[in-house]
Design an enzyme around this catalytic site. Structure first.
Site, PDB file in Angstrom:
ATOM      1  N   LEU A 151      74.743   7.335  35.702  1.00 22.88           N
ATOM      2  CA  LEU A 151      73.533   7.405  36.714  1.00 22.88           C
ATOM      3  C   LEU A 151      72.494   8.098  36.233  1.00 22.88           C
ATOM      4  O   LEU A 151      72.603   8.966  35.332  1.00 22.88           O
ATOM      5  CB  LEU A 151      74.214   8.194  37.993  1.00 22.88           C
ATOM      6  CG  LEU A 151      74.674   9.797  37.813  1.00 22.88           C
ATOM      7  CD1 LEU A 151      73.775  10.523  37.814  1.00 22.88           C
ATOM      8  CD2 LEU A 151      75.575   9.969  38.934  1.00 22.88           C
ATOM      9  N   GLU A 153      69.255  10.817  37.413  1.00 24.04           N
ATOM     10  CA  GLU A 153      68.839  11.522  38.519  1.00 24.04           C
ATOM     11  C   GLU A 153      67.476  11.070  39.212  1.00 24.04           C
ATOM     12  O   GLU A 153      66.742  10.354  38.753  1.00 24.04           O
ATOM     13  CB  GLU A 153      68.169  13.077  37.930  1.00 24.04           C
ATOM     14  CG  GLU A 153      69.561  13.838  37.426  1.00 24.04           C
ATOM     15  CD  GLU A 153      69.210  15.070  36.812  1.00 24.04           C
ATOM     16  OE1 GLU A 153      68.078  15.672  37.079  1.00 24.04           O
ATOM     17  OE2 GLU A 153      69.705  15.564  35.787  1.00 24.04           O
ATOM     18  N   PHE A 247      62.024   1.152  30.333  1.00 30.68           N
ATOM     19  CA  PHE A 247      62.026   2.157  29.358  1.00 30.68           C
ATOM     20  C   PHE A 247      60.794   1.867  28.479  1.00 30.68           C
ATOM     21  O   PHE A 247      60.922   2.101  27.330  1.00 30.68           O
ATOM     22  CB  PHE A 247      63.322   2.384  28.840  1.00 30.68           C
ATOM     23  CG  PHE A 247      64.033   3.669  29.287  1.00 30.68           C
ATOM     24  CD1 PHE A 247      64.387   3.390  30.662  1.00 30.68           C
ATOM     25  CD2 PHE A 247      64.258   4.612  28.558  1.00 30.68           C
ATOM     26  CE1 PHE A 247      65.177   4.635  31.329  1.00 30.68           C
ATOM     27  CE2 PHE A 247      64.845   5.521  29.064  1.00 30.68           C
ATOM     28  CZ  PHE A 247      65.180   5.646  30.261  1.00 30.68           C
ATOM     29  N   CYS A 258      69.548  15.161  29.826  1.00 31.31           N
ATOM     30  CA  CYS A 258      70.764  14.415  29.124  1.00 31.31           C
ATOM     31  C   CYS A 258      70.153  13.923  27.724  1.00 31.31           C
ATOM     32  O   CYS A 258      70.850  14.231  26.565  1.00 31.31           O
ATOM     33  CB  CYS A 258      71.104  13.310  29.901  1.00 31.31           C
ATOM     34  SG  CYS A 258      72.240  13.563  31.171  1.00 31.31           S
TER      35      CYS A 258
HETATM   36  N1  LIG Z   1      72.553  14.803  35.345  1.00 31.18           N
HETATM   37  C1  LIG Z   1      72.858  13.574  34.961  1.00 31.18           C
HETATM   38  O1  LIG Z   1      71.909  12.739  35.534  1.00 31.18           O
HETATM   39  C2  LIG Z   1      73.916  12.974  34.294  1.00 31.18           C
HETATM   40  C3  LIG Z   1      74.199  11.570  34.160  1.00 31.18           C
HETATM   41  C4  LIG Z   1      75.395  11.309  33.461  1.00 31.18           C
HETATM   42  C5  LIG Z   1      76.292  12.154  32.917  1.00 31.18           C
HETATM   43  N2  LIG Z   1      76.067  13.566  32.787  1.00 31.18           N
HETATM   44  C6  LIG Z   1      76.954  14.529  32.348  1.00 31.18           C
HETATM   45  O2  LIG Z   1      77.866  14.967  33.299  1.00 31.18           O
HETATM   46  C7  LIG Z   1      78.168  16.429  33.069  1.00 31.18           C
HETATM   47  C8  LIG Z   1      77.473  17.469  34.140  1.00 31.18           C
HETATM   48  O3  LIG Z   1      76.447  17.105  34.464  1.00 31.18           O
HETATM   49  P1  LIG Z   1      75.531  17.439  35.945  1.00 31.18           P
HETATM   50  O4  LIG Z   1      74.045  17.331  35.553  1.00 31.18           O
HETATM   51  O5  LIG Z   1      76.140  17.084  36.805  1.00 31.18           O
HETATM   52  O6  LIG Z   1      75.623  19.369  35.432  1.00 31.18           O
HETATM   53  P2  LIG Z   1      75.183  20.240  36.703  1.00 31.18           P
HETATM   54  O7  LIG Z   1      74.716  21.581  35.695  1.00 31.18           O
HETATM   55  O8  LIG Z   1      74.214  19.718  37.659  1.00 31.18           O
HETATM   56  O9  LIG Z   1      76.421  20.560  37.492  1.00 31.18           O
HETATM   57  C9  LIG Z   1      77.703  21.106  36.888  1.00 31.18           C
HETATM   58  C10 LIG Z   1      78.602  21.872  37.848  1.00 31.18           C
HETATM   59  O10 LIG Z   1      79.549  22.337  37.499  1.00 31.18           O
HETATM   60  C11 LIG Z   1      80.079  23.762  37.947  1.00 31.18           C
HETATM   61  N3  LIG Z   1      81.015  24.233  37.050  1.00 31.18           N
HETATM   62  C12 LIG Z   1      80.564  25.009  35.648  1.00 31.18           C
HETATM   63  N4  LIG Z   1      81.718  25.588  35.370  1.00 31.18           N
HETATM   64  C13 LIG Z   1      82.662  25.105  36.179  1.00 31.18           C
HETATM   65  C14 LIG Z   1      84.364  25.294  36.178  1.00 31.18           C
HETATM   66  N5  LIG Z   1      84.768  26.203  35.203  1.00 31.18           N
HETATM   67  N6  LIG Z   1      84.775  25.027  37.093  1.00 31.18           N
HETATM   68  C15 LIG Z   1      84.351  24.187  38.182  1.00 31.18           C
HETATM   69  N7  LIG Z   1      83.077  23.874  38.195  1.00 31.18           N
HETATM   70  C16 LIG Z   1      82.303  24.306  37.162  1.00 31.18           C
HETATM   71  C17 LIG Z   1      78.572  24.177  38.055  1.00 31.18           C
HETATM   72  O11 LIG Z   1      78.791  25.290  38.969  1.00 31.18           O
HETATM   73  C18 LIG Z   1      77.825  22.987  38.680  1.00 31.18           C
HETATM   74  O12 LIG Z   1      77.924  22.856  40.116  1.00 31.18           O
HETATM   75  C19 LIG Z   1      77.511  16.734  31.709  1.00 31.18           C
HETATM   76  O13 LIG Z   1      78.242  16.352  30.685  1.00 31.18           O
HETATM   77  C20 LIG Z   1      76.082  15.900  31.604  1.00 31.18           C
HETATM   78  O14 LIG Z   1      75.945  15.380  30.125  1.00 31.18           O
HETATM   79  C21 LIG Z   1      74.658  14.157  33.525  1.00 31.18           C
HETATM   80  O1  LIG Z   2      59.809   4.196  30.769  1.00 29.11           O
HETATM   81  C1  LIG Z   2      60.142   5.263  30.687  1.00 29.11           C
HETATM   82  C2  LIG Z   2      61.234   5.851  31.053  1.00 29.11           C
HETATM   83  C3  LIG Z   2      61.845   7.276  30.818  1.00 29.11           C
HETATM   84  N1  LIG Z   2      60.835   8.126  30.622  1.00 29.11           N
HETATM   85  C4  LIG Z   2      61.143   9.553  30.505  1.00 29.11           C
HETATM   86  O2  LIG Z   2      62.435   9.643  29.786  1.00 29.11           O
HETATM   87  C5  LIG Z   2      63.424  10.554  30.325  1.00 29.11           C
HETATM   88  C6  LIG Z   2      64.675  10.321  30.821  1.00 29.11           C
HETATM   89  O3  LIG Z   2      64.573   9.417  31.938  1.00 29.11           O
HETATM   90  P1  LIG Z   2      65.677   8.988  32.814  1.00 29.11           P
HETATM   91  O4  LIG Z   2      66.477   8.204  31.923  1.00 29.11           O
HETATM   92  O5  LIG Z   2      65.311   8.193  33.762  1.00 29.11           O
HETATM   93  O6  LIG Z   2      66.323  10.302  33.143  1.00 29.11           O
HETATM   94  P2  LIG Z   2      67.925  10.599  33.513  1.00 29.11           P
HETATM   95  O7  LIG Z   2      68.003  10.791  34.642  1.00 29.11           O
HETATM   96  O8  LIG Z   2      67.998  12.074  32.395  1.00 29.11           O
HETATM   97  O9  LIG Z   2      69.008   9.634  32.977  1.00 29.11           O
HETATM   98  C7  LIG Z   2      69.274   9.303  31.677  1.00 29.11           C
HETATM   99  O10 LIG Z   2      70.343  10.246  31.294  1.00 29.11           O
HETATM  100  C8  LIG Z   2      71.694  10.411  32.089  1.00 29.11           C
HETATM  101  C9  LIG Z   2      72.450  11.305  31.465  1.00 29.11           C
HETATM  102  O11 LIG Z   2      73.115  11.045  30.786  1.00 29.11           O
HETATM  103  C10 LIG Z   2      72.056   8.851  31.801  1.00 29.11           C
HETATM  104  O12 LIG Z   2      73.283   8.808  32.683  1.00 29.11           O
HETATM  105  C11 LIG Z   2      71.253   7.769  32.593  1.00 29.11           C
HETATM  106  O13 LIG Z   2      71.568   6.667  32.248  1.00 29.11           O
HETATM  107  C12 LIG Z   2      69.957   8.056  31.598  1.00 29.11           C
HETATM  108  O14 LIG Z   2      69.039   6.906  31.733  1.00 29.11           O
HETATM  109  C13 LIG Z   2      62.364  11.303  31.384  1.00 29.11           C
HETATM  110  O15 LIG Z   2      61.751  12.488  30.752  1.00 29.11           O
HETATM  111  C14 LIG Z   2      61.386  10.267  31.753  1.00 29.11           C
HETATM  112  O16 LIG Z   2      59.988  10.643  32.227  1.00 29.11           O
HETATM  113  C15 LIG Z   2      59.811   7.545  30.056  1.00 29.11           C
HETATM  114  O17 LIG Z   2      58.884   8.354  29.498  1.00 29.11           O
HETATM  115  N2  LIG Z   2      59.333   6.253  29.971  1.00 29.11           N
END
Ligand SMILES: NC(=O)c1ccc[n+]([C@@H]2O[C@H](COP(=O)([O-])OP(=O)(O)OC[C@H]3O[C@@H](n4cnc5c(N)ncnc54)[C@H](O)[C@@H]3O)[C@@H](O)[C@H]2O)c1
Ligand SMILES: O=c1ccn([C@@H]2O[C@H](COP(=O)(O)OP(=O)(O)O[C@H]3O[C@H](CO)[C@@H](O)[C@H](O)[C@H]3O)[C@@H](O)[C@H]2O)c(=O)[nH]1
Length: 432
Positions: A151, A153, A247, A258
């Site tokens: 996913l 953000e 992208f 990430c």
């Molecule tokens: N943010 C994204 O878009 C995204 C997308 C895909 C994968 N990921 C991956 O998912 C993972 C989590 O990312 P996130 O952005 O959701 O992190 P985040 O920092 O937003 O959330 C992490 C949560 O875990 C909790 N936490 C910390 N230690 C804990 C523990 N010991 N027990 C229970 N809860 C605990 C924190 O309080 C927090 O609420 C990472 O590995 C990240 O790389 C993130």
């Molecule tokens: O055409 C583009 C697209 C993105 N960005 C930049 O690239 C970065 C990442 O963007 P985006 O990928 O949309 O953000 P995230 O929400 O961090 O999502 C990425 O990281 C997540 C955490 O791993 C993955 O789950 C998603 O698939 C992956 O897209 C940001 O600074 C954007 O501004 C650009 O500059 N140009």
């Protein structure tokens, strides 16, 4: 598909989205976290992160009795069928993924996991982590499965419920199938594989996206030098279905929670097996250079020196549609400008003003016109939609200089020109 008793550990962007969406698919979900204040807020249906549709799903889940929030994980997992780990895996010293939280949760729950339960890593973890967790948990009656999350953000709920694919990997086929079945209603293509391959898919995908962006940013710079227009160039490239339009947008560099940490982690993993990866190294170093290049553009717009110069900034989050400042290129550009002596005034519609990460020398204001007031130049760093429709005549009146640096090619140069402003984009001919 029968409803499952699911525990989600960690209620951040991934965990909360996973919990709320799985509850909306009919499962019974308990979300655990170590942050007591967060657990209390979520139990009341209050969601503090900016994710469209998430608060509604959380409130619906609570009202339907399918979603609850608890402090600590050990108590929560006692009758779980599936436990998702959605805890942070930040960049450790040396660039590798820091697995301390993943491992501490595994230790916390290993003795209380019921027999037959599946422990799933949804956190982004390097190849080999599932195998390591199997050893750490040390329970032949508990399977470990990798199910990376893709996913983005700002569109987390939409992405979770409409995934391009589901990836599930395990060395226990039956456990992988049970996890894949949780998503059956989504009808997405599903890749069932071994644990190492599933873990690798996540890094390979994020690093590919980062490489695509570094490439586009380099082509934009080349366009500037050669007098070509990056917008037309990427449009022409993107119609090729092998490339695609997504992208391809140049910017101040890629950031967020990430891509930066995952590119660094894959580089470290490669290094550990003596694999030289100059391509990925260049992806990362080009990105650092891109931020510096944006700073140079701004300095030039200010007449050559930023010392003591007031500069207005539009946007600080790492992209539009989120309140997340983690590894934001906008913030890095701001830091570099502040380090060179600029006085910064910034507006971001996603921020509340209580953020701890803001650089010293930067003042956050409540509206974009205040950011422009008395500034020698205005710099757009994050592509919030509302910046397009500002009253540019008013902005021009507030500014002390004529130049707007648009690091995202987000604004209409003609609108700015008509307001008496000069527009400087990325990979395009300056206007005005
Ligand atoms: N943010 C994204 O878009 C995204 C997308 C895909 C994968 N990921 C991956 O998912 C993972 C989590 O990312 P996130 O952005 O959701 O992190 P985040 O920092 O937003 O959330 C992490 C949560 O875990 C909790 N936490 C910390 N230690 C804990 C523990 N010991 N027990 C229970 N809860 C605990 C924190 O309080 C927090 O609420 C990472 O590995 C990240 O790389 C993130
Ligand atoms: O055409 C583009 C697209 C993105 N960005 C930049 O690239 C970065 C990442 O963007 P985006 O990928 O949309 O953000 P995230 O929400 O961090 O999502 C990425 O990281 C997540 C955490 O791993 C993955 O789950 C998603 O698939 C992956 O897209 C940001 O600074 C954007 O501004 C650009 O500059 N140009």
């Amino acid at each position: 598909m029968f409803a499952r008793r699911i525990v989600v550990v960690g209620t951040g962007y991934v965990g909360l989205t996973t919990g709320a969406c799985l509850a909306s698919l009919g499962h019974r979900v308990v979300c655990s976290d170590i942050n007591a204040e967060k657990v209390a807020q979520l139990s009341r249906g209050e969601v503090r992160i900016h994710e469209p549709g998430l608060a509604e799903l959380v409130q619906e889940g609570i009202a339907a009795g399918r979603l609850e929030f608890v402090l600590g994980s050990a108590g929560a997992v006692a009758d779980a069928e599936v436990v998702f780990l959605c805890v942070p895996t930040p960049m450790g010293s040396g660039g590798g993924a820091d697995l301390a939280v993943v491992e501490s949760v595994a230790r916390e729950v290993r003795e209380v996991l019921p027999a037959g339960c599946v422990l799933v890593t949804k956190s982004t973890v390097p190849v080999g982590t599932s195998a390591r967790l199997r050893e750490l948990v040390g329970r032949p009656d508990v399977a470990v499965v990798s199910n990376p999350e893709f996913l983005r953000e700002g569109s987390a709920v939409h992405d979770f419920l409409n995934p391009d694919r589901i990836v599930v990997g395990s060395d226990t086929q039956d456990a992988a199938e049970r996890v894949a079945a949780l998503y059956a209603r989504l009808g997405a293509p599903t890749v069932l594989t071994d644990a190492a391959s599933a873990e690798m898919v996540k890094y390979a995908a994020n690093c590919f996206l980062a490489t695509k962006l570094s490439y586009v940013n380099a082509i934009a710079e080349l366009c500037e030098r050669l007098g070509a227009d990056i917008t037309d160039v990427t449009e022409g490239m993107g119609y090729d279905r092998r490339i695609g339009q997504a992208f391809l947008q140049p910017g101040p560099g890629w950031g967020g929670s990430c891509l930066p940490k995952d590119t660094a982690a894959l580089l470290q993993v490669a290094d550990a097996v003596s694999f030289d990866f100059p391509l990925l190294q260049a992806t990362i170093s080009s990105n650092e250079r891109q931020r510096e290049r944006m700073v140079d553009k701004v300095v030039e717009a200010c007449g050559g020196s930023p010392v003591g110069v007031r500069i207005g900034l539009l946007g600080l989050t790492f992209k539009a549609g989120t309140d997340d400042l983690r590894d934001s290129p906008a913030l890095e550009v701001a830091r570099l400008l502040a380090a060179r002596g600029a006085e910064l005034v910034a507006f971001d519609p996603g921020l509340r003003g209580d953020e701890a990460e803001l650089p010293s020398g930067l003042t956050l204001v409540d509206d974009p016109y205040q950011a422009a007031k008395g500034a020698a130049a205005l710099v757009l760093l994050t592509e919030w939609q509302e910046f397009r429709t500002l009253d540019w005549t008013r902005v021009a009146q507030e500014l002390d200089g004529p130049v707007v640096v648009d690091t995202r090619n987000h604004l209409d140069p003609d609108v700015l020109r008509r307001a008496g402003l000069s527009w400087r984009g990325v990979g395009r001919t300056p206007v005005g």
